[in-house]
Scaffold this active site. Sequence first.
Site, short mmCIF file in Angstrom:
data_model
loop_
_atom_site.label_atom_id
_atom_site.label_comp_id
_atom_site.label_asym_id
_atom_site.label_seq_id
_atom_site.Cartn_x
_atom_site.Cartn_y
_atom_site.Cartn_z
N SER A 104 0.86 -1.19 0.00
CA SER A 104 0.00 0.00 0.00
C SER A 104 0.89 1.24 0.00
O SER A 104 1.99 1.22 0.57
CB SER A 104 -0.88 0.04 1.25
OG SER A 104 -1.53 1.29 1.36
N TYR B 256 -2.24 -0.07 10.27
CA TYR B 256 -2.34 -0.53 8.88
C TYR B 256 -1.04 -0.23 8.13
O TYR B 256 -0.47 -1.10 7.46
CB TYR B 256 -3.52 0.17 8.20
CG TYR B 256 -3.68 -0.17 6.74
CD1 TYR B 256 -4.14 -1.42 6.35
CD2 TYR B 256 -3.34 0.75 5.76
CE1 TYR B 256 -4.27 -1.74 5.01
CE2 TYR B 256 -3.46 0.45 4.41
CZ TYR B 256 -3.93 -0.80 4.04
OH TYR B 256 -4.05 -1.12 2.71
P1 NDP Z 1 -11.67 -5.67 -0.31
O1 NDP Z 1 -12.23 -5.61 1.07
O2 NDP Z 1 -12.59 -5.53 -1.45
O3 NDP Z 1 -10.85 -7.01 -0.50
C1 NDP Z 1 -10.17 -7.65 0.52
C2 NDP Z 1 -10.09 -9.11 0.18
O4 NDP Z 1 -9.30 -9.78 1.17
C3 NDP Z 1 -11.45 -9.76 0.17
O5 NDP Z 1 -11.50 -10.66 -0.91
C4 NDP Z 1 -11.50 -10.52 1.50
O6 NDP Z 1 -12.29 -11.67 1.30
C5 NDP Z 1 -10.04 -10.89 1.63
N1 NDP Z 1 -9.61 -11.19 2.99
C6 NDP Z 1 -9.59 -10.39 4.08
N2 NDP Z 1 -9.12 -11.05 5.15
C7 NDP Z 1 -8.83 -12.30 4.71
C8 NDP Z 1 -8.32 -13.47 5.34
N3 NDP Z 1 -8.00 -13.48 6.64
N4 NDP Z 1 -8.16 -14.58 4.61
C9 NDP Z 1 -8.47 -14.58 3.30
N5 NDP Z 1 -8.96 -13.53 2.64
C10 NDP Z 1 -9.14 -12.41 3.35
O7 NDP Z 1 -10.56 -4.54 -0.35
P2 NDP Z 1 -9.41 -4.21 -1.41
O8 NDP Z 1 -9.65 -4.93 -2.67
O9 NDP Z 1 -9.29 -2.76 -1.43
O10 NDP Z 1 -8.12 -4.80 -0.69
C11 NDP Z 1 -7.24 -5.71 -1.33
C12 NDP Z 1 -5.81 -5.41 -0.88
O11 NDP Z 1 -5.43 -4.14 -1.37
C13 NDP Z 1 -5.64 -5.37 0.64
O12 NDP Z 1 -4.41 -5.98 0.98
C14 NDP Z 1 -5.57 -3.87 0.91
O13 NDP Z 1 -4.85 -3.59 2.08
C15 NDP Z 1 -4.84 -3.39 -0.33
N6 NDP Z 1 -4.98 -1.97 -0.60
C16 NDP Z 1 -6.20 -1.40 -0.83
C17 NDP Z 1 -6.30 -0.04 -1.07
C18 NDP Z 1 -7.61 0.64 -1.30
O14 NDP Z 1 -7.65 1.89 -1.29
N7 NDP Z 1 -8.70 -0.09 -1.54
C19 NDP Z 1 -5.11 0.81 -1.08
C20 NDP Z 1 -3.88 0.12 -0.84
C21 NDP Z 1 -3.83 -1.23 -0.61
P3 NDP Z 1 -13.13 -12.45 2.42
O15 NDP Z 1 -13.69 -11.43 3.36
O16 NDP Z 1 -14.15 -13.17 1.60
O17 NDP Z 1 -12.14 -13.38 3.06
#
Ligand code: NDP
Length: 245
Positions: A142, A155
Amino acid sequence: MSGIQGKVIAITGASSGIGEATAAHLAERGARLVLGARREDRLNTVVDGITARGGAAEGVIVDVTRREDLQRLTDTALDRYGRLDVLVSNAGTMAVSPFDELRQDDWDAMVSTHITGLLNGIGAALPVFRRQRSGQFVNVGSTAAYVVKSPQAVYAATKTAVKVLTEGLRQEAGPDLRVTLVSPGFTHTEGVGKGAGPEVAAALIQQRDEIAMPPSAVASAIGYAIEQPEGVDVGEIAVRPTAQA
Ligand code: NDP
């Protein structure tokens, strides 16, 4: 093997947001996918969408904080396709809050998802990549790792750890493996503000709706790192909306 066509790619956090967009991007380019997340219904929707468009995808219920789940994800790739070319470690949680709220479960979730989860993926995929003498880790960090903005310190700290672990892994990878960090800025996903207190969530969602880029922008960056020729290792990509300071 260079390009995306035919590659076997496992993605964690594939049930929504950046993971879902990355799965769609890679499937359109001929990758064979193994997709992991906890929410079965959402994961099935992603898998069904890809297969309905003629793509190859299989879903595995995965909680990245559990070592055996990552093992199951990589085993599924090996059982189904006989190899694993890329592991995209994308699962994440952005339950940010001020320290005074003492949301210690959320702190634990960010540490265990981003740090332990990443290490569990390395533990499962590295022996496979070593055996194959090829493979690529793509770790989703990130831009929060570059600038700490209150109240995102926990975070940001865990995403800084992702950056450090990725660089250390790259240095030890040797000539056969590739290791990539993709650091997104503000991206329009349901994860923004999720799990945060109401005030913080409202501010983040407002900012997201004003400036965020679509998750397809991050998916393209991940695709770019994967499609390079075998001897080319894209070490790091930061991708932000232009409006992000
Ligand atoms: P979402 O919440 O849409 O996606 C997060 C994903 O992670 C979901 O598919 C969720 O699925 C999964 N997840 C969370 N915890 C677990 C776990 N313990 N085991 C398996 N899967 C897990 O958010 P984003 O798409 O935005 O996030 C994706 C990545 O991008 C993250 O690492 C986030 O930190 C990073 N990011 C996002 C930014 C933003 O502005 N959106 C900016 C910078 C980085 P489920 O709940 O079904 O398990």
